[in-house]
Design an enzyme around this catalytic site. Structure first.
Site, PDB file in Angstrom:
ATOM      1  N   SER A 181       0.786  -1.226   0.000  1.00 10.79           N
ATOM      2  CA  SER A 181       0.000   0.000   0.000  1.00 10.79           C
ATOM      3  C   SER A 181       0.821   1.280   0.000  1.00 10.79           C
ATOM      4  O   SER A 181       0.351   2.310  -0.445  1.00 10.79           O
ATOM      5  CB  SER A 181      -0.951  -0.004   1.190  1.00 10.79           C
ATOM      6  OG  SER A 181      -0.232  -0.153   2.392  1.00 10.79           O
ATOM      7  N   HIS A 209      -5.570  -3.542  -1.650  1.00  8.80           N
ATOM      8  CA  HIS A 209      -5.345  -2.502  -2.668  1.00  8.80           C
ATOM      9  C   HIS A 209      -5.393  -3.059  -4.091  1.00  8.80           C
ATOM     10  O   HIS A 209      -5.124  -2.333  -5.043  1.00  8.80           O
ATOM     11  CB  HIS A 209      -4.011  -1.792  -2.431  1.00  8.80           C
ATOM     12  CG  HIS A 209      -4.071  -0.779  -1.327  1.00  8.80           C
ATOM     13  ND1 HIS A 209      -4.461   0.526  -1.530  1.00  8.80           N
ATOM     14  CD2 HIS A 209      -3.821  -0.897  -0.009  1.00  8.80           C
ATOM     15  CE1 HIS A 209      -4.431   1.179  -0.380  1.00  8.80           C
ATOM     16  NE2 HIS A 209      -4.046   0.334   0.569  1.00  8.80           N
ATOM     17  N   LYS A 240     -12.087   0.167   0.526  1.00 10.33           N
ATOM     18  CA  LYS A 240     -11.239   0.936  -0.398  1.00 10.33           C
ATOM     19  C   LYS A 240     -11.973   1.115  -1.713  1.00 10.33           C
ATOM     20  O   LYS A 240     -12.894   1.919  -1.781  1.00 10.33           O
ATOM     21  CB  LYS A 240      -9.876   0.264  -0.505  1.00 10.33           C
ATOM     22  CG  LYS A 240      -9.109   0.463   0.806  1.00 10.33           C
ATOM     23  CD  LYS A 240      -7.782  -0.184   0.906  1.00 10.33           C
ATOM     24  CE  LYS A 240      -7.174   0.206   2.252  1.00 10.33           C
ATOM     25  NZ  LYS A 240      -6.412  -0.870   2.871  1.00 10.33           N
TER      26      LYS A 240
HETATM   27  C1  LIG Z   1      -6.339  -1.065   4.340  1.00 13.56           C
HETATM   28  C2  LIG Z   1      -5.773  -2.422   4.504  1.00 13.56           C
HETATM   29  C3  LIG Z   1      -6.317  -3.315   5.422  1.00 13.56           C
HETATM   30  C4  LIG Z   1      -7.407  -2.917   6.370  1.00 13.56           C
HETATM   31  O1  LIG Z   1      -8.637  -2.859   5.752  1.00 13.56           O
HETATM   32  P1  LIG Z   1      -9.857  -2.187   6.537  1.00 13.56           P
HETATM   33  O2  LIG Z   1     -11.046  -2.766   5.884  1.00 13.56           O
HETATM   34  O3  LIG Z   1      -9.734  -0.722   6.410  1.00 13.56           O
HETATM   35  O4  LIG Z   1      -9.730  -2.648   7.963  1.00 13.56           O
HETATM   36  C5  LIG Z   1      -5.795  -4.585   5.483  1.00 13.56           C
HETATM   37  N1  LIG Z   1      -4.770  -4.949   4.702  1.00 13.56           N
HETATM   38  C6  LIG Z   1      -4.207  -4.124   3.817  1.00 13.56           C
HETATM   39  C7  LIG Z   1      -3.087  -4.585   2.967  1.00 13.56           C
HETATM   40  C8  LIG Z   1      -4.685  -2.820   3.703  1.00 13.56           C
HETATM   41  O5  LIG Z   1      -4.114  -1.985   2.832  1.00 13.56           O
END
Ligand SMILES: *Cc1c(COP(=O)(O)O)cnc(C)c1O
Length: 392
Positions: A181, A209, A240
């Site tokens: 990310s 992502h 996301k």
């Molecule tokens: C954003 C993210 C998460 C967390 O996801 P949420 O639904 O916001 O808790 C987990 N793993 C990765 C790789 C992320 O980028």
């Protein structure tokens, strides 16, 4: 007033401020979108993971409202005790179809999905192989599991194999982010799958992502590499590209069955709300129907990256729309971000511990919701601040 034993908190805060690592959280006076309102002013939004602009999509908002009318606002309790709603089953079926997997189980977030899976699959006496840049929720899931954690060098398959060669007893689990990310690079998934077969390890990829970004219609990194059926566990987020909130695990039917019995966040924390779930289902349907938003996201990303590269910014080695603008020390990145804010561009700086010391950056997130004029506006602001600060 802090009690005496809590006095250290004051010192910690002061130290964060000194190092430029203190996060000032902005308040948005309206929805997430290409532009957001902060302090009554319209600001170009370069911060959010709302890749496809779905966070305030009218079709999804309508689905959420309809769900409230039919199902109310709360899930009642955890699903194992209060039962599950038709809506949750519908979302899980839609996600399974979209991801081309036998089954899906949803969680409150991607974070809790990671905590659930790792702890349910491995424990004391087992071994986890984890990429050095894996997301914090994976790291926490690994720690909570009490399995031994062997960290391999970021995306380095020689390093992974070296670690796999070390003799161990018990189960083995290889875990990686699909898209990293902070840098936007991809895990070498085909190679990881090959090594997993060779060393009899379980494979798990976190596609947070990748969803809505990689693969056909945004099906994610497994689809991007054509590895359907070869990765044991995919973890995903609904917060996301899908624009809402929540997380899920995708894989074999038995795996999903098992996680519903053994995943602690599933057993001990309430389910997603009816409106969130209905909104997510609508988001999946939108992605399935056509890839217009995904194409627009990539078009915008290519345009922005080219312009930033031409200006002389160091934008790392991203293979996805994530565009890190590398600035070195955290204080410098924070100053850059502050100056951009003065140009009405909202682009937060990111420093330690989210990225390594000395590798602070502004991570620009363009979205399908941005127009080319929006991007030009942002590029001009970066150019102005970059020149003023001697970065370019
Ligand atoms: C954003 C993210 C998460 C967390 O996801 P949420 O639904 O916001 O808790 C987990 N793993 C990765 C790789 C992320 O980028």
């Amino acid at each position: 007033m802090l009690s005496e034993p809590l006095g250290f908190v004051q010192d910690e805060l002061a130290s964060l401020r000194e190092q430029g690592l203190y996060n000032s959280i902005r308040t948005l006076e309206g929805p997430q979108g290409a532009w957001v309102t902060i302090n009554g002013e319209s600001m170009l939004n370069f911060c959010s993971n709302n890749y496809l602009g779905l966070a305030a999509d009218p079709r999804i908002m309508a689905a959420a409202k309809a769900a409230i009318d039919e199902y109310g606002v709360g899930p009642g309790a955890v699903r194992t005790i209060a039962g599950t709603m038709t809506l949750h089953k519908q979302l899980e079926d839609a996600l399974a179809r979209f991801k081309k997997v036998p089954a899906v189980l949803t969680f409150q977030s991607g974070f809790t999905a990671n905590l659930a899976v790792v702890g349910a699959l491995v424990g004391k006496g087992d071994t986890i192989y984890s990429d050095s840049l894996n997301h914090a929720s994976i790291i926490d899931g690994c720690r909570l599991s009490r399995a031994e954690i062997k960290v391999y060098e970021h995306c380095n398959m020689e390093s992974l194999e070296e670690r796999l060669k070390e003799p161990v007893s018990g189960k083995r689990l290889i875990i990686t982010d699909g898209v990293f990310s902070m840098d936007g690079d991809l895990a070498p998934l085909p190679e990881i799958v090959r090594l997993a077969k060779k060393y009899n390890a379980i494979t798990m990829v976190d596609d947070a992502h990748g969803e809505g970004v990689m693969g056909s219609n945004g099906r994610g990194i497994v689809d991007h590499f054509g590895l359907h059926g070869q990765v044991d566990i995919e973890v995903g987020t609904l917060s996301k590209a899908l624009g809402v909130v929540g997380g899920y695990v995708a894989g074999a039917k038995e795996l999903v069955d098992y996680l519903a019995q053994r995943g602690r966040p599933f057993l001990f924390s309430s389910a997603l709300t009816p409106s969130d779930v209905a909104a997510c289902t609508r988001a999946v349907e939108i992605l399935e129907a056509d890839d217009e938003l995904v194409s627009k996201l990539w078009e915008n990303a290519r345009y922005f990256k080219k312009a930033m590269g031409d200006l002389g910014f160091d934008i790392g080695h991203s293979e996805t729309p994530i565009t890190p603008v590398m600035l070195g020390e955290a204080a410098r990145a924070a100053e850059f971000s502050q100056k951009l804010f003065g140009h009405k561009v909202f682009a937060q700086s990111i420093g330690f511990p989210t990225v390594p010391q000395g590798k602070a950056r502004i991570r620009v997130m363009v979205s399908a919701a941005h127009s080319q004029e929006d991007l030009d506006y942002g590029i001009e602001a970066f150019e102005g601040v970059g020149k003023a600060m001697g970065v370019i």
